[in-house]
Design a protein around this motif. Structure first.
Motif, PDB file in Angstrom:
ATOM      1  N   LYS A  12       0.838  -1.205   0.000  1.00 26.40           N
ATOM      2  CA  LYS A  12       0.000   0.000   0.000  1.00 26.40           C
ATOM      3  C   LYS A  12       0.874   1.256   0.000  1.00 26.40           C
ATOM      4  O   LYS A  12       0.610   2.205  -0.750  1.00 26.40           O
ATOM      5  N   ILE A  13       1.914   1.262   0.823  1.00 22.67           N
ATOM      6  CA  ILE A  13       2.844   2.395   0.857  1.00 22.67           C
ATOM      7  C   ILE A  13       3.499   2.571  -0.505  1.00 22.67           C
ATOM      8  O   ILE A  13       3.613   3.685  -1.020  1.00 22.67           O
ATOM      9  N   PHE A  14       3.914   1.459  -1.109  1.00 25.64           N
ATOM     10  CA  PHE A  14       4.577   1.504  -2.410  1.00 25.64           C
ATOM     11  C   PHE A  14       3.605   1.997  -3.496  1.00 25.64           C
ATOM     12  O   PHE A  14       3.972   2.807  -4.348  1.00 25.64           O
ATOM     13  N   GLU A  15       2.373   1.511  -3.443  1.00 26.27           N
ATOM     14  CA  GLU A  15       1.368   1.955  -4.414  1.00 26.27           C
ATOM     15  C   GLU A  15       1.177   3.470  -4.337  1.00 26.27           C
ATOM     16  O   GLU A  15       1.166   4.163  -5.362  1.00 26.27           O
ATOM     17  N   ASN A  16       1.050   3.999  -3.123  1.00 25.58           N
ATOM     18  CA  ASN A  16       0.890   5.448  -2.947  1.00 25.58           C
ATOM     19  C   ASN A  16       2.122   6.202  -3.445  1.00 25.58           C
ATOM     20  O   ASN A  16       2.003   7.268  -4.053  1.00 25.58           O
ATOM     21  N   PHE A  17       3.299   5.650  -3.198  1.00 23.96           N
ATOM     22  CA  PHE A  17       4.541   6.257  -3.672  1.00 23.96           C
ATOM     23  C   PHE A  17       4.563   6.306  -5.194  1.00 23.96           C
ATOM     24  O   PHE A  17       4.895   7.338  -5.785  1.00 23.96           O
ATOM     25  N   PHE A  30       5.498  -5.316  -7.607  1.00 23.67           N
ATOM     26  CA  PHE A  30       4.901  -5.776  -6.358  1.00 23.67           C
ATOM     27  C   PHE A  30       5.388  -7.179  -5.976  1.00 23.67           C
ATOM     28  O   PHE A  30       5.445  -7.520  -4.799  1.00 23.67           O
ATOM     29  N   SER A  31       5.788  -7.971  -6.961  1.00 21.39           N
ATOM     30  CA  SER A  31       6.340  -9.295  -6.648  1.00 21.39           C
ATOM     31  C   SER A  31       7.693  -9.160  -5.952  1.00 21.39           C
ATOM     32  O   SER A  31       8.058 -10.010  -5.127  1.00 21.39           O
ATOM     33  N   VAL A  32       8.448  -8.095  -6.257  1.00 26.23           N
ATOM     34  CA  VAL A  32       9.725  -7.859  -5.570  1.00 26.23           C
ATOM     35  C   VAL A  32       9.452  -7.592  -4.085  1.00 26.23           C
ATOM     36  O   VAL A  32      10.169  -8.092  -3.215  1.00 26.23           O
ATOM     37  N   ILE A  33       8.395  -6.841  -3.790  1.00 25.09           N
ATOM     38  CA  ILE A  33       8.018  -6.613  -2.385  1.00 25.09           C
ATOM     39  C   ILE A  33       7.679  -7.935  -1.713  1.00 25.09           C
ATOM     40  O   ILE A  33       8.115  -8.215  -0.599  1.00 25.09           O
ATOM     41  N   LEU A  73      12.174   1.121  -4.058  1.00 19.85           N
ATOM     42  CA  LEU A  73      11.867   0.736  -2.677  1.00 19.85           C
ATOM     43  C   LEU A  73      12.748   1.494  -1.690  1.00 19.85           C
ATOM     44  O   LEU A  73      12.284   1.912  -0.626  1.00 19.85           O
ATOM     45  N   VAL A  74      14.013   1.698  -2.049  1.00 22.82           N
ATOM     46  CA  VAL A  74      14.907   2.495  -1.194  1.00 22.82           C
ATOM     47  C   VAL A  74      14.388   3.926  -1.132  1.00 22.82           C
ATOM     48  O   VAL A  74      14.274   4.519  -0.052  1.00 22.82           O
ATOM     49  N   GLU A  75      14.060   4.483  -2.286  1.00 25.05           N
ATOM     50  CA  GLU A  75      13.578   5.869  -2.356  1.00 25.05           C
ATOM     51  C   GLU A  75      12.285   6.059  -1.563  1.00 25.05           C
ATOM     52  O   GLU A  75      12.069   7.101  -0.943  1.00 25.05           O
ATOM     53  N   SER A  76      11.442   5.033  -1.554  1.00 23.13           N
ATOM     54  CA  SER A  76      10.158   5.123  -0.853  1.00 23.13           C
ATOM     55  C   SER A  76      10.284   4.798   0.635  1.00 23.13           C
ATOM     56  O   SER A  76       9.307   4.904   1.368  1.00 23.13           O
ATOM     57  N   LEU A  95      10.548  -1.530   6.539  1.00 25.59           N
ATOM     58  CA  LEU A  95       9.302  -1.127   7.191  1.00 25.59           C
ATOM     59  C   LEU A  95       9.356  -1.342   8.699  1.00 25.59           C
ATOM     60  O   LEU A  95       8.840  -0.535   9.464  1.00 25.59           O
ATOM     61  N   THR A  96      10.004  -2.400   9.127  1.00 24.17           N
ATOM     62  CA  THR A  96      10.150  -2.659  10.565  1.00 24.17           C
ATOM     63  C   THR A  96      11.589  -2.396  11.012  1.00 24.17           C
ATOM     64  O   THR A  96      12.008  -2.858  12.061  1.00 24.17           O
ATOM     65  N   TYR A  97      12.312  -1.639  10.209  1.00 24.93           N
ATOM     66  CA  TYR A  97      13.739  -1.401  10.431  1.00 24.93           C
ATOM     67  C   TYR A  97      13.984  -0.684  11.749  1.00 24.93           C
ATOM     68  O   TYR A  97      13.397   0.350  12.026  1.00 24.93           O
ATOM     69  N   LYS A  98      14.861  -1.253  12.542  1.00 27.49           N
ATOM     70  CA  LYS A  98      15.373  -0.599  13.742  1.00 27.49           C
ATOM     71  C   LYS A  98      16.859  -0.427  13.492  1.00 27.49           C
ATOM     72  O   LYS A  98      17.529  -1.370  13.061  1.00 27.49           O
ATOM     73  N   HIS A  99      17.363   0.778  13.736  1.00 22.61           N
ATOM     74  CA  HIS A  99      18.759   1.024  13.393  1.00 22.61           C
ATOM     75  C   HIS A  99      19.664  -0.006  14.064  1.00 22.61           C
ATOM     76  O   HIS A  99      19.485  -0.358  15.225  1.00 22.61           O
ATOM     77  N   HIS A 100      20.618  -0.476  13.292  1.00 20.09           N
ATOM     78  CA  HIS A 100      21.597  -1.435  13.791  1.00 20.09           C
ATOM     79  C   HIS A 100      22.879  -1.258  13.003  1.00 20.09           C
ATOM     80  O   HIS A 100      22.906  -0.592  11.975  1.00 20.09           O
ATOM     81  N   ASP A 101      23.922  -1.825  13.519  1.00 19.03           N
ATOM     82  CA  ASP A 101      25.212  -1.782  12.842  1.00 19.03           C
ATOM     83  C   ASP A 101      25.568  -3.209  12.440  1.00 19.03           C
ATOM     84  O   ASP A 101      24.811  -4.144  12.716  1.00 19.03           O
ATOM     85  N   HIS A 102      26.691  -3.351  11.752  1.00 17.93           N
ATOM     86  CA  HIS A 102      27.020  -4.657  11.175  1.00 17.93           C
ATOM     87  C   HIS A 102      28.451  -5.086  11.479  1.00 17.93           C
ATOM     88  O   HIS A 102      29.342  -4.245  11.569  1.00 17.93           O
ATOM     89  N   HIS A 103      28.625  -6.384  11.599  1.00 15.95           N
ATOM     90  CA  HIS A 103      29.943  -7.012  11.633  1.00 15.95           C
ATOM     91  C   HIS A 103      29.992  -7.937  10.416  1.00 15.95           C
ATOM     92  O   HIS A 103      29.067  -8.734  10.186  1.00 15.95           O
ATOM     93  N   VAL A 104      31.058  -7.815   9.604  1.00 15.26           N
ATOM     94  CA  VAL A 104      31.222  -8.653   8.423  1.00 15.26           C
ATOM     95  C   VAL A 104      32.514  -9.439   8.592  1.00 15.26           C
ATOM     96  O   VAL A 104      33.576  -8.864   8.829  1.00 15.26           O
ATOM     97  N   CYS A 105      32.426 -10.759   8.455  1.00 15.42           N
ATOM     98  CA  CYS A 105      33.623 -11.603   8.546  1.00 15.42           C
ATOM     99  C   CYS A 105      34.431 -11.467   7.250  1.00 15.42           C
ATOM    100  O   CYS A 105      33.876 -11.572   6.154  1.00 15.42           O
ATOM    101  N   ASN A 106      35.731 -11.250   7.384  1.00 12.71           N
ATOM    102  CA  ASN A 106      36.622 -11.138   6.229  1.00 12.71           C
ATOM    103  C   ASN A 106      36.765 -12.457   5.473  1.00 12.71           C
ATOM    104  O   ASN A 106      37.089 -12.454   4.287  1.00 12.71           O
ATOM    105  N   GLN A 107      36.532 -13.583   6.151  1.00 14.37           N
ATOM    106  CA  GLN A 107      36.728 -14.898   5.538  1.00 14.37           C
ATOM    107  C   GLN A 107      35.451 -15.414   4.872  1.00 14.37           C
ATOM    108  O   GLN A 107      35.414 -15.627   3.675  1.00 14.37           O
ATOM    109  N   CYS A 108      34.407 -15.601   5.690  1.00 11.43           N
ATOM    110  CA  CYS A 108      33.175 -16.201   5.154  1.00 11.43           C
ATOM    111  C   CYS A 108      32.178 -15.159   4.668  1.00 11.43           C
ATOM    112  O   CYS A 108      31.193 -15.504   4.033  1.00 11.43           O
TER     113      CYS A 108
END
Length: 156
Positions: A12-17, A30-33, A73-76, A95-108
């Motif tokens: 619905k948000i995307f449709e309005n956008f 909409f299938s990507v959503i 989707l990013v823009e909306s 849509l349910t995003y709560k700010h968080h940070d990331h750790h990325v393993c250099n190997q895997c």
């Protein structure tokens, strides 16, 4: 299992956008959503992964449509785009995003999400020091995880 109410809200948000932008409302967009919001909340996916997932489910959709739809989707505000080190862009639902940070393993290359209130304290301190209201930040920590044979784990 996907939260159908969340998917419908995102649609619905995307449709309005799209209406506001004067853009076409196509079933492919909409299938990507459907697919992005069917992933676990903390999962990150690239265009190729999403393309293969959708093709395996019988969708007839091009990579270009997926790229363009993810940009919309990013823009909306319905997706968040991340660029980790030497990796291609990865996306996650917002849509349910709560700010968080990331750790990325250099190997895997496994991506782990974390939140720490001390980071917000640092953000506030820096904001005061520079007389600036910090409205967002991005923190990615790179390291070698201690999982045995992590270099053989599946890469996202």
């Amino acid at each position: 299992m996907a939260d159908k109410a969340l998917i419908e809200k995102a649609k619905k948000i995307f449709e309005n956008f799209l209406i506001k932008q004067g853009s076409r409302k196509t079933p492919e967009r909409f299938s990507v959503i459907d697919e992005l919001y069917s992933l676990p909340e903390d999962e990150h996916i690239d265009v190729e992964g999403l393309f293969l997932k959708m093709r395996n489910k019988g969708y007839t959709i091009s990579r270009a449509t997926i790229y363009n739809t993810l940009d919309l989707l990013v823009e909306s505000g319905l997706a968040v785009k991340h660029q980790f080190k030497d990796k291609v862009a990865l996306y996650e639902q917002a849509l349910t995003y709560k700010h968080h940070d990331h750790h990325v393993c250099n190997q895997c290359r496994k991506i782990r999400e974390f939140s720490d209130p001390k980071i917000n304290q640092i953000k506030d301190m820096i904001g005061k020091e520079f007389q600036s209201e910090i409205t967002s930040h991005s923190l990615v920590l790179y390291g070698d995880c201690q999982i045995p044979h992590c270099e053989n784990l599946t890469v996202i």
